[in-house]
Enzyme design. Structure first.
Site, PDB file in Angstrom:
ATOM      1  N   ASP A  66      13.007  54.893 -25.793  1.00 45.41           N
ATOM      2  CA  ASP A  66      11.806  54.427 -25.094  1.00 45.41           C
ATOM      3  C   ASP A  66      11.081  53.400 -25.958  1.00 45.41           C
ATOM      4  O   ASP A  66      10.903  53.618 -27.160  1.00 45.41           O
ATOM      5  CB  ASP A  66      10.879  55.607 -24.800  1.00 45.41           C
ATOM      6  CG  ASP A  66       9.710  55.226 -23.915  1.00 45.41           C
ATOM      7  OD1 ASP A  66       9.924  55.060 -22.708  1.00 45.41           O
ATOM      8  OD2 ASP A  66       8.591  55.088 -24.439  1.00 45.41           O
ATOM      9  N   ASN A  74       3.062  45.054 -21.785  1.00 42.85           N
ATOM     10  CA  ASN A  74       3.133  44.339 -20.508  1.00 42.85           C
ATOM     11  C   ASN A  74       1.760  43.845 -20.065  1.00 42.85           C
ATOM     12  O   ASN A  74       1.618  42.706 -19.614  1.00 42.85           O
ATOM     13  CB  ASN A  74       3.718  45.260 -19.431  1.00 42.85           C
ATOM     14  CG  ASN A  74       5.085  44.817 -18.965  1.00 42.85           C
ATOM     15  OD1 ASN A  74       5.530  43.722 -19.270  1.00 42.85           O
ATOM     16  ND2 ASN A  74       5.754  45.663 -18.222  1.00 42.85           N
ATOM     17  N   ASP A  83       9.624  41.310 -19.680  1.00 48.01           N
ATOM     18  CA  ASP A  83      11.032  41.220 -19.269  1.00 48.01           C
ATOM     19  C   ASP A  83      11.898  40.654 -20.389  1.00 48.01           C
ATOM     20  O   ASP A  83      13.007  41.132 -20.643  1.00 48.01           O
ATOM     21  CB  ASP A  83      11.161  40.336 -18.023  1.00 48.01           C
ATOM     22  CG  ASP A  83      10.617  41.011 -16.770  1.00 48.01           C
ATOM     23  OD1 ASP A  83      10.314  42.223 -16.822  1.00 48.01           O
ATOM     24  OD2 ASP A  83      10.490  40.322 -15.734  1.00 48.01           O
ATOM     25  N   GLU A 110      11.134  50.973 -19.110  1.00 46.34           N
ATOM     26  CA  GLU A 110      11.345  50.588 -20.507  1.00 46.34           C
ATOM     27  C   GLU A 110      12.237  51.583 -21.244  1.00 46.34           C
ATOM     28  O   GLU A 110      12.273  51.600 -22.473  1.00 46.34           O
ATOM     29  CB  GLU A 110      10.002  50.459 -21.228  1.00 46.34           C
ATOM     30  CG  GLU A 110       9.270  51.759 -21.469  1.00 46.34           C
ATOM     31  CD  GLU A 110       8.338  52.157 -20.332  1.00 46.34           C
ATOM     32  OE1 GLU A 110       7.419  52.954 -20.579  1.00 46.34           O
ATOM     33  OE2 GLU A 110       8.540  51.680 -19.197  1.00 46.34           O
TER      34      GLU A 110
END
Length: 205
Positions: A66, A74, A83, A110
């Site tokens: 993770d 983000n 991304d 993620e």
């Protein structure tokens, strides 16, 4: 009469259809953003490797990965940067976990996952540690991380599958250890061989 041109045209058409079918099948196994294996392909490979390990009495390792504080990343840097971060991490994972038979996949959001057949707990822990350190070494800026860069938390589970058991047991164990890695401060590995001296790959700057 035999028409060579017609035969060649039919062969070309058949080859084109076959290539198109193969490409579509390949794309169905890949994650659209990162280009690595997707969750569907991971599920298939895990079941196959579980059955093989059961037959052969060999260890099977699974790691759940993770990205730490990725929602903050983000929100702060934007989805385009998010991304690109996921693509960079995916590339590094495939480079670091690249033996024949190993698989790296995007698990969702993620989260990534890897399968390492015939890998015991000690080797699995070292592999995950190396991945953690390599991602930190990328030095992708992350203002909301105490390390100042993008890092990973990894939960690793290794077992020799027994008849009557299912791969879900391995996933659940890895997921529990991933949760422990986050609870202990992130940027670390929790595995079968974790102890207080080895599970942390670095210290905050």
């Amino acid at each position: 009469p035999f028409d060579l041109a017609l035969v060649r045209a039919r062969v070309r058409t058949h080859v084109c259809l076959k290539q198109r079918t193969d490409l579509l099948e390949q794309l169905a196994h890949l994650d659209g953003l990162t280009g690595i294996a997707n969750r569907r392909h991971f599920d298939t490979v895990l079941l196959n490797e579980w059955r093989r390990a059961t037959r052969q009495g060999q260890p099977l390792t699974l790691g759940l990965i993770d990205l730490d504080w990725f929602k903050n990343y983000n929100d702060h840097y934007g989805h385009q940067a998010g991304d690109e971060c996921l693509r960079r991490v995916a590339r590094l994972l495939t480079e670091r976990i690249g033996r024949t038979g190993d698989l790296v996949a995007r698990y969702g959001g993620e989260e990534f996952v890897f399968i390492a057949p015939s890998t015991d707990a000690e080797h699995a822990h070292r592999l995950a540690q190396a991945v953690c350190q390599a991602v930190q070494a990328l030095a992708l800026p992350h203002e909301f991380s105490p390390w100042g860069c993008v890092t990973l938390s990894i939960g690793v589970a290794t077992c020799i599958p027994q008849r009557g058991e299912t791969p879900d047991m391995l996933i659940q164990t890895a997921d529990k250890r991933l949760y422990q890695a986050k609870a202990q401060g992130r940027n670390r590995v929790v595995s079968d061989v974790t102890d207080d001296r080895t599970h942390h790959p670095g210290s905050p700057a």
